[in-house]
Write an enzyme that holds these catalytic residues in place. Structure first.
Site, PDB file in Angstrom:
ATOM      1  N   ASP A 105      55.072  38.184  33.497  1.00 49.73           N
ATOM      2  CA  ASP A 105      54.564  38.387  32.140  1.00 49.73           C
ATOM      3  C   ASP A 105      53.670  39.615  32.024  1.00 49.73           C
ATOM      4  O   ASP A 105      53.537  40.178  30.941  1.00 49.73           O
ATOM      5  CB  ASP A 105      53.881  37.134  31.580  1.00 49.73           C
ATOM      6  CG  ASP A 105      52.762  36.613  32.451  1.00 49.73           C
ATOM      7  OD1 ASP A 105      52.575  37.128  33.555  1.00 49.73           O
ATOM      8  OD2 ASP A 105      52.069  35.680  32.010  1.00 49.73           O
TER       9      ASP A 105
HETATM   10  C1  LAN Z   1      46.090  34.512  37.545  1.00 54.81           C
HETATM   11  C2  LAN Z   1      45.704  35.585  36.626  1.00 54.81           C
HETATM   12  C3  LAN Z   1      46.777  36.099  35.746  1.00 54.81           C
HETATM   13  C4  LAN Z   1      47.788  35.032  35.390  1.00 54.81           C
HETATM   14  C5  LAN Z   1      48.656  35.367  34.165  1.00 54.81           C
HETATM   15  C6  LAN Z   1      49.337  36.714  34.251  1.00 54.81           C
HETATM   16  C7  LAN Z   1      47.783  35.380  32.925  1.00 54.81           C
HETATM   17  C8  LAN Z   1      49.678  34.245  34.005  1.00 54.81           C
HETATM   18  O1  LAN Z   1      50.393  34.399  32.826  1.00 54.81           O
HETATM   19  C9  LAN Z   1      50.503  34.069  35.236  1.00 54.81           C
HETATM   20  C10 LAN Z   1      49.604  33.667  36.414  1.00 54.81           C
HETATM   21  C11 LAN Z   1      48.488  34.667  36.707  1.00 54.81           C
HETATM   22  C12 LAN Z   1      49.089  35.837  37.424  1.00 54.81           C
HETATM   23  C13 LAN Z   1      47.419  34.073  37.601  1.00 54.81           C
HETATM   24  C14 LAN Z   1      47.800  33.079  38.627  1.00 54.81           C
HETATM   25  C15 LAN Z   1      46.648  32.374  39.366  1.00 54.81           C
HETATM   26  C16 LAN Z   1      45.487  33.302  39.637  1.00 54.81           C
HETATM   27  C17 LAN Z   1      45.966  34.442  40.494  1.00 54.81           C
HETATM   28  C18 LAN Z   1      44.996  33.815  38.276  1.00 54.81           C
HETATM   29  C19 LAN Z   1      44.533  32.720  37.330  1.00 54.81           C
HETATM   30  C20 LAN Z   1      43.755  34.566  38.669  1.00 54.81           C
HETATM   31  C21 LAN Z   1      43.124  33.721  39.793  1.00 54.81           C
HETATM   32  C22 LAN Z   1      44.199  32.712  40.260  1.00 54.81           C
HETATM   33  C23 LAN Z   1      44.154  32.514  41.783  1.00 54.81           C
HETATM   34  C24 LAN Z   1      45.154  31.483  42.212  1.00 54.81           C
HETATM   35  C25 LAN Z   1      42.722  32.145  42.170  1.00 54.81           C
HETATM   36  C26 LAN Z   1      42.519  31.782  43.592  1.00 54.81           C
HETATM   37  C27 LAN Z   1      42.619  30.328  43.755  1.00 54.81           C
HETATM   38  C28 LAN Z   1      43.553  29.714  44.474  1.00 54.81           C
HETATM   39  C29 LAN Z   1      43.848  28.296  44.201  1.00 54.81           C
HETATM   40  C30 LAN Z   1      44.311  30.401  45.528  1.00 54.81           C
END
Ligand code: LAN
Length: 775
Positions: A496
């Protein structure tokens, strides 16, 4: 709980973008475009800035105390005050029965744009606070502490701000949550407590005896043996837990053939990237030197004597406050068997030979991830873990130094103090939406300079290459042509983010070149399309970073007690809808480029979107709160694909859902509890939230609500107009982002206004306010 020190009063912080700090160890692909770092500098900051920062802090404390939410970003204190703002449209603001005239909307939008232009960085992106989770900072501080790098990388002024942050987010009951708005948990409490102790506060210390109250919380809820598994890991690294009190994380998983469904490479990239370094350190059973601090901590956080702890029992203990995803019995049997049978073999000759091989395999992948992200790493958890792993491998290694050079990329300072963010920022994501919002105002004269700079950011942030080497061998998805979430140096492709980057690029390409600079060449847009097409799963939907590589039943072996849906990369409505929107926009402009593939992609994606709609007409979003966010994507995806209210029952149901949740004041306000409980939940006292209201309004506008009954739109628009602050900004309210169902994350840039023109070009109508409600 305000930690004030003389030191922090005397000096001032500056915020820099694209900075080269990190010296020879800093690797970059594009001159650090998008990099955000905070620096402590005596010579920066006027007295007025300092007063403003102090005011912001005072307001934060006050709000927190009163359970309101605010987080103004002090960054803007350092930015030029450019265009003066036109006055507030007080006829709307003050008078309940006012008509909402197009001029009122235009004035509000002009004020928004002028404010927004002052907080854009020189390289074109909008920065923002991407904090929220409370379990990230401790891993970093423990790693820096055990490697001896803490004071070099985060010198005392940083530590003051970090302590301020931790005290500011301590709950009234003395504990700390999984995230800044959550109830107290063992995970948050033990890790925050230990972090403060590492930073030098005494066991009774901190202002208002915060630490002893923290310890009381921990001890009265069962003590640190009940911390979830990721917490046990960090305690074991520090020497405050025994490794045999952890369930196994066998690095040998990496030696399995890929066809086995539980091969780590078939799991969600975040899951495998966290367990990769964890299993390396676990496999080595690496623990820091026993210090007097560690000996004290062993006495402070357990209800029993350290020597008396039943470590075998501790493996499966978890405080009820933390238990979001309880282990199925199958899992306990599996870990029990591995623990009792496999581990003894693998830790003694000749089984240890296999372990060595597995550890070498893990280290290969750790280095690959490091190099491939310029040592930023995919996220904050594996950033700290990879850094610790390369330190464990060789404390004098270049890899470790390169890691240290990238620590500041994750740190963000706001009035609540300094935190480790959930990513190295949300730069591309915020900029792509900002471009769409700014262009939609049609106030192009106001936005010329902003758009020119944002275009440059979007251009320079597109990923230009696939990961090096044989991608299959490294389990990588294509990335050439993708847009990442943050910066090009980070570089992981996301479905996305690629779509939103593409949507912004296509909109910008419609504007005259003298206004926004040279267009992104067609070839690079084609690469972007290639990436999007590559993301479709068999069910028609799209996941986040990769395609679905294994089965949902893997969730049975999800070992993290606090997160659900982490094992594989599932298809989501948001990702799928974003791809539909981008591909339909692309197809309009380039009808001859891969037309069949694009059409078939869109048709299948639309089917997926319809299939995942809830019975009540909403969609459950997974990356922000939650039903309103999901519904926004559901509706916009279907509309982009050509469906309309009159032809689509799915859209009709969605509209009914949205209207049924509108508050009497005209707004919407959804609580983060919606995500964890999977039931639509209003904010307490049915408060309205600017972000929820904007998402609902955008969905209704897309569904042509004004043709049927414009009143709900006018009421919603008034809520937004009336929430604008005197400086043109919008208030920062309750946390709005989420991941893995249970952890919240701040999208501070989202609050800055709705991202489409609200009811412009239309006759003034009688709207809003109490008279409507009484009618
Ligand atoms: C994110 C940030 C961006 C987000 C979007 C692009 C908004 C979404 O549409 C798809 C998933 C994604 C890329 C996403 C996935 C999970 C993330 C990377 C996070 C929320 C930012 C932090 C999170 C990550 C998993 C945090 C670390 C924690 C763990 C459980 C490993």
């Amino acid at each position: 709980f305000f930690l004030s020190t003389e030191e922090s009063k005397k000096k001032m912080w500056s915020y820099r973008c694209g900075d080269n700090v990190g010296g020879p160890w800093l690797e970059t692909l594009n001159g650090n475009v998008g990099r955000q770092t905070w620096h402590y500098d005596e010579n920066v900051g006027t007295l007025a800035d300092r007063v403003a920062l102090d005011d912001a802090r005072a307001k934060f404390r006050q709000n927190r105390f009163e359970k309101k939410h605010s987080s103004d970003i002090p960054m803007r204190l350092h930015l030029a005050k450019k265009n003066p703002l036109p006055p507030l449209p007080d006829q709307v603001f003050a008078r309940a029965n006012a008509y909402l005239a197009p001029e009122d909307v235009e004035t509000t939008l002009t004020r928004s744009l002028r404010f927004y232009s002052t907080i854009q960085s020189d390289d074109g992106h909008w920065g923002g606070d991407y904090g929220g989770p409370m379990f990230l900072l401790p891993g970093l501080i423990i790693t820096l502490h055990v490697s001896g790098a803490l004071n070099t990388v985060l010198p005392p002024p940083y530590q003051v701000e970090i302590r301020r942050y931790l005290y500011n987010h301590q709950n009234e009951d003395g504990g700390w949550g999984l995230h800044i708005e959550g109830h107290s948990t063992m995970f948050g409490s033990v890790l925050s407590y230990i972090t403060l102790r590492i930073l030098g506060d005494g066991p009774e210390g901190g202002e208002l005896e915060c630490l002893s109250r923290g310890r009381d919380w921990i001890l009265s809820h069962g003590g640190a043996t009940a911390i979830p598994s990721w917490g046990k890991f960090w305690l074991a690294v520090l020497g405050v837990f025994e490794w045999h009190g952890l369930n196994p994380m066998p690095p040998e998983m990496w030696l399995l053939p890929y066809m086995v469904p539980v091969h780590p490479a078939r799991m969600w990239c975040h899951c495998r990237m966290v367990y990769l370094p964890m299993s390396y350190i676990y496999g080595k059973r690496w623990t820091a030197k026993l210090t007097p601090l560690v000996e004290d901590l062993r006495k402070e956080v357990f209800v029993q004597k350290f020597a008396d702890i039943d470590w075998n029992k501790a493996r499966n203990e978890c405080a009820k406050e933390d238990l979001y995803y309880p282990h199925p019995l199958l899992q306990d049997i599996l870990w029990g068997t591995l623990h009792k049978v496999a581990e003894p073999i693998l830790t003694h000759w000749p089984g240890s030979k296999l372990r060595e091989k597995a550890l070498a395999e893990c280290m290969k992948h750790i280095h690959y991830e490091d190099v491939n992200t310029r040592y930023i790493c995919i996220g904050p958890v594996n950033k700290a873990l990879n850094m610790l792993s390369v330190f464990v491998e060789d404390p004098n290694s270049e890899a470790f130094k390169r890691h240290l050079a990238r620590v500041l990329d994750y740190m963000w300072l706001a009035e609540d103090g300094m935190k480790m963010q959930g990513y190295n920022g949300s730069q591309l994501w915020d900029t792509a939406f900002a471009v769409q919002a700014v262009i939609s105002t049609k106030l192009l004269d106001e936005s010329r300079e902003m758009l020119m700079k944002a275009h440059d950011y979007i251009d320079k942030t597109q990923v230009r290459e696939d990961s090096p080497g044989n991608m299959a061998e490294w389990y990588r998805h294509v990335s050439k042509g993708a847009w990442p979430f943050s910066t090009r140096d980070h570089g992981w492709p996301i479905s996305d983010c690629t779509s939103e980057g593409m949507k912004a690029a296509l909109l910008l390409a419609e504007l005259p070149a003298d206004m926004v600079g040279p267009k992104i060449p067609d070839e690079r847009l084609f690469d972007g399309v290639n990436v999007m097409l590559s993301y479709q799963n068999s069910g028609g939907g799209c996941a986040t970073y990769e395609i679905e590589r294994s089965y949902a039943w893997l969730e049975y072996i999800n070992p993290s007690e606090c997160f659900s849906k982490i094992m594989i990369d599932y298809s989501w409505v948001e990702c799928t809808s974003a791809c539909i929107q981008a591909l339909t926009a692309f197809r309009k402009k380039y009808p001859d480029h891969r037309p069949k593939e694009i059409s078939s992609f869109i048709d299948r994606a639309v089917e997926f979107v319809k299939n995942v709609q809830e019975k009540d007409g909403s969609w459950n979003g997974n990356w922000a709160v939650c039903y309103l966010y999901g519904t926004w994507f559901g509706v916009l995806g279907l509309v982009a694909a050509g469906e309309t209210y009159s032809t689509s029952p799915a859209i009709q149901n969605a509209v009914n859902f949205l209207l049924s949740k509108q508050h009497p004041d005209g707004g919407w306000g959804e609580s983060y509890l919606s995500c964890q409980d999977e039931v639509y939940t209003n904010l307490s006292e049915n408060r309205s939230h600017v972000v929820s209201t904007s998402w609902a309004l955008l969905s209704l506008l897309a569904a042509d609500q004004e043709k049927r009954d414009p009143e709900p739109l006018h009421k919603a628009a008034k809520v937004l107009i009336n929430s604008q602050l005197p400086n043109g900004d919008y208030p920062q309210q309750e946390i709005i982002g989420v991941f893995n169902k249970n952890c919240m994350i701040s999208y501070s840039a989202d609050r800055r206004g709705p991202s489409q023109p609200i009811i412009r070009d239309r006759e003034p109508r009688r709207i809003l306010g109490s008279s409507c409600l009484l009618r």
